[in-house]
Design an enzyme around this catalytic site. Structure first.
Site, short mmCIF file in Angstrom:
data_model
loop_
_atom_site.label_atom_id
_atom_site.label_comp_id
_atom_site.label_asym_id
_atom_site.label_seq_id
_atom_site.Cartn_x
_atom_site.Cartn_y
_atom_site.Cartn_z
N THR A 12 0.60 -1.14 0.07
CA THR A 12 0.11 -0.22 -0.02
C THR A 12 0.79 1.26 0.15
O THR A 12 0.59 2.34 -0.51
CB THR A 12 -0.94 0.06 1.25
OG1 THR A 12 -1.87 -1.00 1.08
CG2 THR A 12 -1.80 1.18 1.37
N ASP A 60 1.49 -6.81 -4.45
CA ASP A 60 0.73 -6.67 -3.18
C ASP A 60 1.28 -7.66 -1.97
O ASP A 60 1.79 -8.78 -2.65
CB ASP A 60 -0.60 -6.84 -3.27
CG ASP A 60 -1.48 -6.73 -2.20
OD1 ASP A 60 -1.49 -7.63 -1.44
OD2 ASP A 60 -2.27 -5.64 -2.31
N SER A 61 1.33 -7.60 -0.83
CA SER A 61 1.90 -8.72 0.07
C SER A 61 1.01 -10.10 0.23
O SER A 61 1.31 -10.77 0.42
CB SER A 61 2.20 -8.01 1.35
OG SER A 61 1.18 -8.03 2.32
N SER A 62 -0.27 -9.70 -0.51
CA SER A 62 -1.16 -10.81 -0.40
C SER A 62 -0.62 -11.93 -1.45
O SER A 62 -1.00 -12.86 -1.41
CB SER A 62 -2.52 -10.49 -0.75
OG SER A 62 -3.13 -9.68 0.07
N THR A 92 1.08 -4.57 4.29
CA THR A 92 0.74 -5.05 5.52
C THR A 92 0.00 -6.21 5.72
O THR A 92 0.28 -7.11 6.75
CB THR A 92 -0.31 -4.03 6.15
OG1 THR A 92 -1.47 -3.79 5.48
CG2 THR A 92 0.25 -2.66 6.34
#
Length: 362
Positions: A12, A60-62, A92
């Site tokens: 983000t 994206d960390s996902s 995050t």
């Protein structure tokens, strides 16, 4: 002048557009350099300079997993000798997993590695991104904290203790079972009693031979990690033994470890069929970690008749599920036998768990 290496991976903090998606490394570098206090590769008013770096593909960390953990660790080691501290910019959602993994993949750490990100992108006003980025760089450059940490909303937490607790507050992370290592306000306050000591020279990454050896070992671990998987199993009322069996048997790559998110102090169904599924997995060499779904406190899997110790589980004590998961990946990737992994999972390696005090020693 202290030098800090900043690795932007996405998340983000560097996102833009609708829906939000991470911008490229060069674009984020330009944006960060335009922010108050971060111009010209320096923290204004502080003896700290920084260099921004990135991977070719931002994420994206996902979308991140163990291969990314090894890539991040490898990049940090590549530049380890040239900087006083390191900052990893990260989404995050899985930040707690990555911070935990780095604490286990970088034994002998003698300099700060601080993982941070934001709830609101740096390109949006108001945001928490600028304060998190600036604070992380300042701490990484000026504080002798030889640990992997998470920095968020003015608080520095041990990375393998940090848990995401909010999706819409700037105080997105907490350290439920360990006080913060430091806070940033008008000045920096460090809880030195909690900071782990500098590593012994026999393992310290400040020794070139140790650094080189770990770089070679990490490359081997990254390859080995492709040959097994670790799974999370959350218990819920009415969970069926067949569901658990399907998760643990016949998968490719094979399951090497399981983080069981149990009830309370490590409790679960006490039915013979359910326990038999876990016992068979244990007999096959699958390491079963007994964690708790509760945010605070520790596991005592033998305290109740419904405790899972009878099935061969290892009590996670007060480790977070993310720390248990990352620790299993790190240990199995070293080629260790299940019994050795079991032993080390109950051993404090990087400050991830609180070692019980023997009352006879009090």
């Amino acid at each position: 002048m202290f030098k800090v290496y900043v690795l932007y991976t996405g998340g983000t903090i560097g996102s833009a557009g609708t829906p939000l998606a991470p911008v490229s490394g060069p674009d984020f570098q330009a944006l960060a350099g335009s922010m108050p206090g971060l111009a010209d590769g320096r923290v204004t008013g502080q003896p700290v300079s920084y260099r921004m770096d990135w991977f070719e593909r931002t994420l994206d960390s996902s979308d991140m997993g163990p291969p990314d953990w090894f890539a991040i660790a490898g990049r940090l080691l590549e530049h380890y000798a040239d900087y006083d501290g390191f900052v990893v910019l990260h989404g995050t959602d899985t930040m707690g997993y990555t911070a935990s993994a780095l604490s286990f993949l970088l034994p002998g750490l003698s300099k700060p590695v601080i993982v941070t990100g934001s709830q609101v992108p740096l390109s949006v006003t108001p945001n928490d991104a600028l304060a998190n980025l600036t604070g992380a760089i300042l701490l990484a450059g000026t504080q002798a904290i030889p640990e992997c940490c998470v920095y968020f909303d003015s608080r520095l937490m041990r990375g393998n203790r940090a848990v995401k607790v909010s999706t819409n507050q700037f105080a997105a992370f907490a350290s439920p079972n360990l006080p913060n290592l430091a806070t940033v306000g008008i000045g920096v306050t460090v809880n030195r009693a909690l900071v782990r000591p500098a590593p012994d020279p026999s393992v310290s990454l400040s020794v070139p031979a140790n650094l080189q050896a770990l770089r070679a070992r990490l490359a081997e671990q990254a390859r080995a990690a492709e040959g097994f998987s670790v799974v999370l199993l959350t218990l819920y009322p009415g969970i069926r033994p067949g569901t658990v069996e399907a998760m643990l048997a016949g998968t490719q790559p094979p399951v090497a470890g399981v983080v069981i998110q149990a009830y309370g102090a490590g409790n679960g169904p006490s039915g013979a069929d359910f326990l038999e599924v876990l016992s068979r997995a244990d007999a096959r060499g699958i390491v079963l970690m007994d964690n708790t779904q509760a945010l605070t406190g520790a596991v005592d899997s033998g305290a109740y008749a419904t405790g899972l110790a009878r099935a061969g589980t290892v009590g996670a004590q007060d480790m977070t599920p993310a720390a248990s998961f990352a620790k299993l990946v790190a240990l199995f990737s070293r080629g260790l036998a299940p019994e050795e992994v079991k032993r080390l999972m109950g051993t404090d390696l990087a400050g991830e768990l609180t070692v019980p005090v023997d009352p006879l020693l009090l």
